[in-house]
Design an enzyme around this catalytic site. Structure first.
Site, mmCIF file in Angstrom:
data_model
loop_
_atom_site.group_PDB
_atom_site.id
_atom_site.type_symbol
_atom_site.label_atom_id
_atom_site.label_comp_id
_atom_site.label_asym_id
_atom_site.label_seq_id
_atom_site.Cartn_x
_atom_site.Cartn_y
_atom_site.Cartn_z
ATOM 1 N N ASP A 103 90.559 60.575 13.753
ATOM 2 C CA ASP A 103 89.926 61.273 13.225
ATOM 3 C C ASP A 103 89.567 62.445 13.795
ATOM 4 O OD1 ASP A 103 88.531 62.901 11.300
ATOM 5 O OD2 ASP A 103 87.037 61.158 10.952
ATOM 6 N N CYS B 242 89.949 66.720 6.491
ATOM 7 C CA CYS B 242 90.083 65.247 6.170
ATOM 8 C C CYS B 242 91.009 64.793 4.772
ATOM 9 C CB CYS B 242 88.980 64.204 6.164
ATOM 10 S SG CYS B 242 88.159 64.240 7.784
ATOM 11 N N LYS C 163 89.506 54.380 7.669
ATOM 12 C CA LYS C 163 88.979 55.702 6.648
ATOM 13 C C LYS C 163 89.724 55.823 5.683
ATOM 14 C CE LYS C 163 87.520 60.249 7.336
ATOM 15 N NZ LYS C 163 87.350 61.499 7.987
ATOM 16 N N HIS D 5 89.018 57.951 2.283
ATOM 17 C CA HIS D 5 88.420 59.492 1.979
ATOM 18 C C HIS D 5 89.392 60.092 1.174
ATOM 19 C CE1 HIS D 5 86.158 62.913 3.789
ATOM 20 N NE2 HIS D 5 85.799 62.604 2.639
ATOM 21 N N SER E 1 84.034 59.814 5.293
ATOM 22 C CA SER E 1 83.591 60.111 6.580
ATOM 23 C C SER E 1 82.485 59.177 7.236
ATOM 24 C CB SER E 1 83.594 61.688 6.831
ATOM 25 O OG SER E 1 84.789 62.290 6.589
ATOM 26 N N ASP F 226 94.361 63.141 12.060
ATOM 27 C CA ASP F 226 94.538 63.795 10.590
ATOM 28 C C ASP F 226 94.395 65.534 10.841
ATOM 29 O OD1 ASP F 226 91.669 64.082 11.428
ATOM 30 O OD2 ASP F 226 90.891 63.643 9.493
ATOM 31 N N ASN F 227 93.801 66.007 11.765
ATOM 32 C CA ASN F 227 93.819 67.447 12.129
ATOM 33 C C ASN F 227 93.194 67.466 13.483
ATOM 34 O OD1 ASN F 227 91.230 66.749 9.864
ATOM 35 N ND2 ASN F 227 90.583 67.847 11.779
#
Length: 494
Positions: A47, A87, A146, A148, A171, A291-292
């Protein structure tokens, strides 16, 4: 030897050959069974981990020996992209194989572009998830970490193809409060097993260790059957001071951010060791990614909120630093050791690729944006990216298009969250060669009008299919939503 004795020996040998059962070919049979068995799949999805946050991608600040080992034994992808800088939309793509704009998970009227607790929205249960596709091929499926993609029961992992879920529904920074946007009461951050809250608020310091132990326990229990484990880690996470256990807190050279990353590295090492000890490493494809990109600090010398270097920009935008993430693929004896793939691939590709490797196929009753990238994963000679074009959206606005080595930022008059345009740099075509100009420092649009025109045409195709700035595209599908009259409820201890 006397002839009579020789004849007796021959007779005895013939008798034994005729009446003795052959020795079982255990090793041969087991090897043949292993050869026919489809591979296991594990996705570790960090994350907010930045491109420059781990040693295999250039970090000299964080110690990541296990990821170094993974890269030595596996394959780095230096142009592996997610589909959003945040996310929820990013996670919808790895789960469905589609742009978030296609499955309606890029924004909604209540939450904006990231789902909040007690929302009436989530991933539409009518979508086919990567877990559902693999279950059709006989896989055991689990998720640890996670989610989300919706915290109401019908949107949770166990209703989206996962046999077992252990983790949090959103989150780690979405803790107990009254949300100022709509006055909703958010519950204490819930740790859940399947549909039951087992701890609230959960101990965020212990999440990485606890997740790792639970994931490894599940792997051990399913080692004799094909399995898929989706492991979206909580860290470094969305707070300014990430969490870690006592064994790692205060031990890195970069405060809480570095502590959390070094514990993630430990986690990966534990899992790789387990796969080897169980004898299933060569039949398990492991993908490590994020994820980014990292949110980073304004001061480029301050790495306390991560690093996307040498890429340009921060997470939460459409910069390369937000969309290109550090990715390592590992499967000893199958994925070429110590190799690097510089072709464009994305998280959307994992669903169709895993489906085919499992002996099945991706859904054919709907459009899937991802491609089969097995030739890239396994380093086949001459393998190239399957993408004619790749799109960078910020919520419902198309910011940029990539084709081959070129990335074009479109000259939009009204933009938000843009990594380049500002009052100092008004909208204009921005063309970067993201291979030779990795920092996106030189706009070469004026020198290549034909490339600007070609990528602009590709942008028009995206707008018609996926929409742009409030105008729906013909290929968009509905997000999930509670039925009219049904109110969302918080996840609470039972």
């Amino acid at each position: 030897m006397p002839r009579t004795l020789l004849n007796a020996c021959i007779a005895l040998a013939l008798y034994l050959a005729a009446h003795t059962l052959p020795l079982p070919l255990t090793n041969t049979v087991d090897a043949a069974a292993d050869e026919k068995r489809p591979p296991n799949f594990i996705i570790i999805y960090c994350d907010n981990l930045g491109y420059g946050d781990i040693e295999p991608f250039g970090s000299t600040l964080h110690r990541t020996p296990n990821l170094n080992r993974m890269a030595r034994q596996g394959r780095k992808f230096t142009h592996f992209c997610v589909t959003a800088g945040v996310c929820t939309p990013s996670r919808s793509s790895i789960i469905t194989g589609c742009y978030s704009q296609r499955v309606g998970m890029h924004m909604n009227p209540r939450d904006g572009w990231v789902l909040r607790p007690v929302s009436r929205y989530g991933l539409n249960p009518e979508e086919q998830t990567i877990a559902e596709v693999l279950k059709q091929q006989g896989y055991a499926t689990a998720m640890v970490g996670k989610w989300h993609l919706g915290d109401q029961p019908q949107f949770m992992p166990t209703r989206q193809g996962f046999d077992w879920f252990f983790g949090v529904p959103y989150s780690d920074d979405m803790t107990e409060r009254v949300w100022d946007k709509d006055g909703s009461q958010w519950p204490p951050l819930p740790l859940m097993e399947n549909d039951t809250v087992i701890e609230a608020p959960c101990d965020r310091d212990g999440l990485t260790k606890r997740y790792t132990e639970k994931a490894m326990e599940w792997i051990a229990n399913h080692k004799d059957e094909p399995f898929f484990l989706y492991f979206p880690q909580a860290m470094p996470g969305s707070t300014s001071t990430p969490f870690s256990s006592d064994a790692f807190r205060g031990k890195s050279k970069n405060g809480p951010w570095g502590d959390s990353i070094e514990e993630l590295d430990w986690s990966m090492g534990q899992m790789l060791d387990q796969l080897e000890e169980l004898g299933i490493a060569e039949n398990t494809l492991v993908v490590w990614t994020s994820d980014n990109g990292a949110p980073i600090n304004r001061n480029p010398a301050d790495l306390s909120r991560g690093s996307n270097l040498p890429l340009h920009g921060r997470g939460y935008t459409t910069s390369e630093g937000a969309f290109r993430v550090p990715t390592i693929v590992w499967q000893p004896g199958k994925v070429p050791a110590g190799s690097v793939c510089e072709e464009l691939a994305t998280t959307m590709d994992l669903l169709p690729t895993f489906a085919k490797l499992a002996g099945g196929a991706p859904p054919t009753d709907r459009k899937i944006d991802g491609h089969d990238i097995a030739p890239l994963l396994y380093g086949e000679s001459g393998a190239t990216t399957p993408y004619k074009a790749f799109y960078y959206y910020h919520q419902d606005q198309l910011h940029a298009v990539r084709s081959g080595e070129w990335k074009l930022f479109l000259p939009e008059a009204k933009v938000s969250g843009h990594p380049h345009f500002s009052s100092k740099l008004p909208p204009q075509p921005l063309l970067f060669n993201v291979v030779t100009d990795i920092g996106c420092d030189k706009n070469v649009a004026a020198e290549h009008p034909e490339i600007v025109a070609r990528l602009s045409q590709l942008a028009d195709e995206a707008r018609a299919d996926l929409g742009d700035l409030g105008v729906a595209g013909a290929g968009q599908r509905q997000r999930g939503e509670l039925a009219k009259g049904v109110e969302p409820v918080p996840q609470l201890l039972q």
